[in-house]
Scaffold this motif. Structure first.
Motif, short mmCIF file in Angstrom:
data_model
loop_
_atom_site.label_atom_id
_atom_site.label_comp_id
_atom_site.label_asym_id
_atom_site.label_seq_id
_atom_site.Cartn_x
_atom_site.Cartn_y
_atom_site.Cartn_z
N ARG A 188 0.67 -1.78 0.19
CA ARG A 188 0.08 0.07 -0.12
C ARG A 188 0.74 1.46 -0.05
NH1 ARG A 188 -5.04 -1.70 3.72
NH2 ARG A 188 -6.05 -3.23 3.25
N ASP A 189 2.36 1.05 1.20
CA ASP A 189 2.56 2.29 0.14
C ASP A 189 3.13 2.57 -0.04
OD1 ASP A 189 2.19 2.83 3.19
OD2 ASP A 189 3.92 1.52 4.23
N GLN A 190 4.05 1.74 -1.50
CA GLN A 190 4.81 1.70 -2.62
C GLN A 190 3.21 2.18 -3.70
OE1 GLN A 190 7.71 0.64 -3.44
NE2 GLN A 190 7.10 2.50 -5.29
N ASP A 191 1.99 1.53 -3.67
CA ASP A 191 1.38 2.56 -4.23
C ASP A 191 1.06 3.69 -4.03
OD1 ASP A 191 0.63 0.02 -5.22
OD2 ASP A 191 -0.91 -0.43 -3.94
N VAL A 192 1.31 3.65 -2.77
CA VAL A 192 0.58 5.68 -2.70
C VAL A 192 2.22 6.20 -3.62
CG1 VAL A 192 1.20 7.36 -0.83
CG2 VAL A 192 -0.35 5.44 -0.47
N LEU A 193 2.90 6.71 -4.35
CA LEU A 193 3.80 6.54 -4.01
C LEU A 193 3.76 6.49 -5.61
CD1 LEU A 193 7.35 5.10 -1.96
CD2 LEU A 193 5.85 7.53 -1.71
N ALA A 194 3.12 5.74 -6.21
CA ALA A 194 2.98 5.25 -8.18
C ALA A 194 3.46 6.65 -9.07
CB ALA A 194 1.91 5.34 -8.38
N ASN A 195 2.99 7.97 -8.20
CA ASN A 195 3.69 8.97 -9.58
C ASN A 195 4.38 9.40 -9.03
OD1 ASN A 195 0.86 8.66 -10.03
ND2 ASN A 195 0.33 10.46 -9.88
N ASP A 196 6.15 8.95 -7.92
CA ASP A 196 6.54 9.89 -7.75
C ASP A 196 8.24 9.03 -8.14
OD1 ASP A 196 4.82 10.42 -6.11
OD2 ASP A 196 6.09 10.75 -3.92
N ILE A 197 9.08 9.56 -8.76
CA ILE A 197 10.09 10.57 -9.21
C ILE A 197 11.57 10.22 -8.50
CG2 ILE A 197 9.33 9.88 -12.26
CD1 ILE A 197 11.07 12.41 -11.24
N GLU A 198 13.03 9.24 -8.29
CA GLU A 198 13.99 10.21 -8.16
C GLU A 198 15.49 10.30 -8.53
OE1 GLU A 198 16.17 7.76 -4.58
OE2 GLU A 198 14.08 8.12 -3.88
N VAL A 199 15.66 11.73 -8.15
CA VAL A 199 16.74 11.33 -9.11
C VAL A 199 17.53 11.68 -8.05
CG1 VAL A 199 17.53 13.43 -10.27
CG2 VAL A 199 15.56 13.33 -10.76
N SER A 200 18.49 10.65 -8.21
CA SER A 200 19.61 10.51 -6.88
C SER A 200 20.96 11.06 -8.43
CB SER A 200 19.84 9.03 -6.94
OG SER A 200 20.22 8.06 -8.30
N ASN A 201 21.95 11.54 -7.22
CA ASN A 201 23.54 11.80 -7.51
C ASN A 201 23.62 13.53 -8.48
OD1 ASN A 201 26.49 11.63 -7.35
ND2 ASN A 201 27.07 10.55 -9.12
N MET A 202 22.52 14.65 -8.29
CA MET A 202 22.01 15.01 -8.49
C MET A 202 23.08 16.24 -7.50
SD MET A 202 21.11 17.55 -11.05
CE MET A 202 19.90 16.80 -12.12
N ASP A 284 24.62 17.80 -19.69
CA ASP A 284 24.01 17.88 -20.55
C ASP A 284 23.08 19.58 -19.96
OD1 ASP A 284 25.19 16.43 -21.75
OD2 ASP A 284 24.67 14.47 -21.02
N LEU A 285 22.88 19.89 -18.85
CA LEU A 285 21.89 20.45 -18.10
C LEU A 285 22.28 22.21 -17.67
CD1 LEU A 285 20.38 18.18 -15.44
CD2 LEU A 285 19.75 18.38 -17.70
N GLY A 286 23.46 21.83 -18.19
CA GLY A 286 24.31 23.40 -18.01
C GLY A 286 25.04 23.91 -16.70
N MET A 287 25.10 22.91 -15.80
CA MET A 287 25.42 23.23 -14.55
C MET A 287 25.94 23.51 -14.53
SD MET A 287 22.12 20.77 -12.68
CE MET A 287 22.79 21.70 -11.40
N PRO A 288 27.35 24.68 -13.59
CA PRO A 288 28.56 24.48 -13.55
C PRO A 288 28.97 23.34 -12.23
CG PRO A 288 26.71 25.87 -11.52
CD PRO A 288 25.98 25.01 -12.96
N GLY A 289 30.54 23.33 -12.62
CA GLY A 289 31.15 22.66 -12.64
C GLY A 289 31.57 21.30 -12.82
N PRO A 290 31.78 20.43 -12.14
CA PRO A 290 31.91 18.71 -13.07
C PRO A 290 30.90 18.47 -13.51
CG PRO A 290 32.84 18.58 -11.22
CD PRO A 290 32.27 20.00 -11.11
N ALA A 291 31.52 17.58 -14.75
CA ALA A 291 29.98 16.95 -14.81
C ALA A 291 30.55 15.42 -14.46
CB ALA A 291 30.67 16.16 -16.13
#
Length: 362
Positions: A188-202, A284-291
Motif C-alpha cells: 500500500r505504501d508503494q501504491d502511494v508512491l506510484a506517481n513519484d520519481i527519484e533523481v539521485s546524484n544530482m 547536459d543540463l548546463g550546470m556549473p562544476g564538473p560533470a
C-alpha cells in the motif's frame, strides 16, 4: 455383662454375681455392700448411697459408700449374725464371717480376672483386625499413589506436547500473519508512491529550485513538464557531510531529489526517456562544476529500497546481469531471454540466488 463396674469399688462385675439397687439400679459386689455370697437379696434392696437419703429416725448409724473395708448388713441381718456368734461356744469350728468374706472376695477376683481376660482378648482381636486393615489401607494408598504418579507423568507429558504443538503452531501462524501484514502495508505504501520519481546524484546547491531542476531534466530528455504537472519537488533525507577540507565540512554525496507528478503516464514517459538516454550528466543540463552522471528511477519504499539493494548485491556476487524495478516491483534475470523472477522477500533472495548468508552480510 462385660464392661459393667461396681458402684462401690469401681471394678468390673458380673451381673449375676452382684447386688442391684432397686432405687438407682447400680450394681455392687456383695462384699462391697456386706451381703454374704449365698444370702438372698430382697427385691426392694437399696444400696448405701440411696439409704443415705432416707429420712432419719433418730438412729445414729449412717450408711457410708465403699464399706468393703468394714462390711455391714441390714440391721436385722447383723443382729442375727451377732447373736449367733455370741451363742457359739469357744470350741465351735463352724465357718466364721471372715472366711466367708474371703471366699466372696476370691470369687469376685476370679470374675474380674475372667472379665479382664475377655477384655484383653477382645482388645487383641481388635488390634489384629486393625493391623490387617491398616496393612490393606497402606497397600491401597501405595497403589493409589503409584497410579497418581503415573497419571501426573502422563498429564505433564501431554501438557508439554500440547504446549509445544500450540506454541509452534501459534508462533508460525503469528509469524505468517505478521509477514503478510507487513507485505500488505508495504504494498500500500508503494501504491502511494506510484506517481513519484527519484533523481539521485544530482548536485545540490543552496539556492536551487527543485521544480526548475526537474523541468530542465524533462526538457533534456524530451518530456515536457509544466508547473501544473508537479505536485511537489524536494530533497529528502539528511545531509551527509564529511570533513575532507581545511575550509570546513564538505558534502560527500547530494541528497536525492524526490518529485511527485500529477499524472502517472507522465512519470512513465520520464522513466522511459531516462532509460533511452543513459549516461546523462549535469553537463547536459548546463550546470556549473564538473560533470556528474545522475540517475532517474521510480521511488521505492524503505523496505523495497533495502530489498532492491540486497538483490543487486546478491546479483553481483552470483553474476546475474539484470536487476530492475517496475511499478514498485523488483525483478531479476540472469541472462537475456531468461524468465524474469520477482523478488518480494529475503526468502526469495535465498531461493533465487542461494546466498542467504552472503546477502545478509552485504
Amino acid at each position: 455383662m462385660p464392661g459393667v463396674k461396681c458402684g462401690g469399688c469401681g471394678r468390673f462385675i458380673a451381673t449375676q454375681d452382684g447386688a442391684k439397687c432397686s432405687k438407682c439400679l447400680e450394681l455392687y459386689h456383695r462384699a462391697c455392700v456386706g451381703i454374704p455370697t449365698k444370702a438372698g437379696i430382697a427385691p426392694n434392696w437399696r444400696c448405701p448411697e440411696c439409704k443415705k437419703h432416707i429420712a432419719r429416725d433418730n438412729r445414729t448409724e449412717t450408711p457410708i459408700r465403699g464399706s468393703a473395708q468394714s462390711p455391714s448388713t441390714d440391721g436385722a441381718t447383723m443382729s442375727t449374725e451377732a447373736d449367733s456368734d455370741m451363742s457359739r461356744s469357744p470350741g465351735d469350728t463352724a465357718s466364721e464371717p471372715l472366711p466367708r468374706l474371703s471366699v466372696a472376695a476370691d470369687t469376685n477376683l476370679h470374675a474380674i480376672v475372667v472379665e479382664l481376660r475377655a477384655v484383653r482378648d477382645e482388645i487383641r482381636g481388635f488390634r489384629r483386625e486393625m493391623e490387617v486393615e491398616m496393612a490393606q489401607l497402606k497397600a491401597a494408598l501405595g497403589f493409589c499413589s503409584t497410579r497418581m504418579d503415573g497419571l501426573e507423568a502422563r498429564v505433564d507429558k501431554l501438557e508439554q506436547q500440547a504446549t509445544a504443538a500450540t506454541g509452534s503452531t501459534s508462533s508460525n501462524g503469528l509469524e505468517r500473519v505478521v509477514e503478510d501484514l507487513k507485505r500488505e502495508l508495504n504494498s500500500r505504501d508503494q501504491d502511494v508512491l506510484a506517481n513519484d520519481i527519484e533523481v539521485s546524484n544530482m548536485p545540490e546547491t543552496g539556492a536551487e529550485n527543485p521544480a526548475h531542476v526537474i523541468k530542465a531534466i524533462g526538457h533534456k530528455l524530451g518530456v515536457s513538464i509544466n508547473d501544473c504537472d508537479i505536485v511537489s519537488a524536494e530533497r529528502v533525507g539528511g545531509r551527509r557531510l564529511s570533513v575532507t577540507s581545511s575550509t570546513g565540512p564538505t558534502e560527500s554525496r547530494p541528497r536525492p531529489l524526490v518529485v511527485r507528478l500529477a499524472r502517472r503516464d507522465l512519470r512513465d514517459q520520464l522513466l522511459a526517456a531516462a532509460r533511452v538516454r543513459r549516461g546523462a550528466s549535469t553537463a547536459d543540463l548546463g550546470m556549473p562544476g564538473p560533470a556528474q552522471r545522475f540517475f532517474i528511477n521510480e521511488r521505492l519504499t524503505k523496505v523495497n529500497r533495502q530489498l532492491f539493494r540486497r538483490a543487486r548485491d546478491a546479483a553481483l556476487v552470483q553474476k546475474w546481469r539484470f536487476v530492475w524495478t517496475k511499478q514498485g516491483r523488483i525483478f531479476t534475470r540472469k541472462e537475456p531471454g531468461d524468465r524474469a523472477q520477482r523478488i518480494r522477500t529475503d526468502e526469495d533472495l535465498s531461493r533465487i540466488f542461494g546466498t542467504a548468508n552472503e546477502t545478509a552480510c552485504l
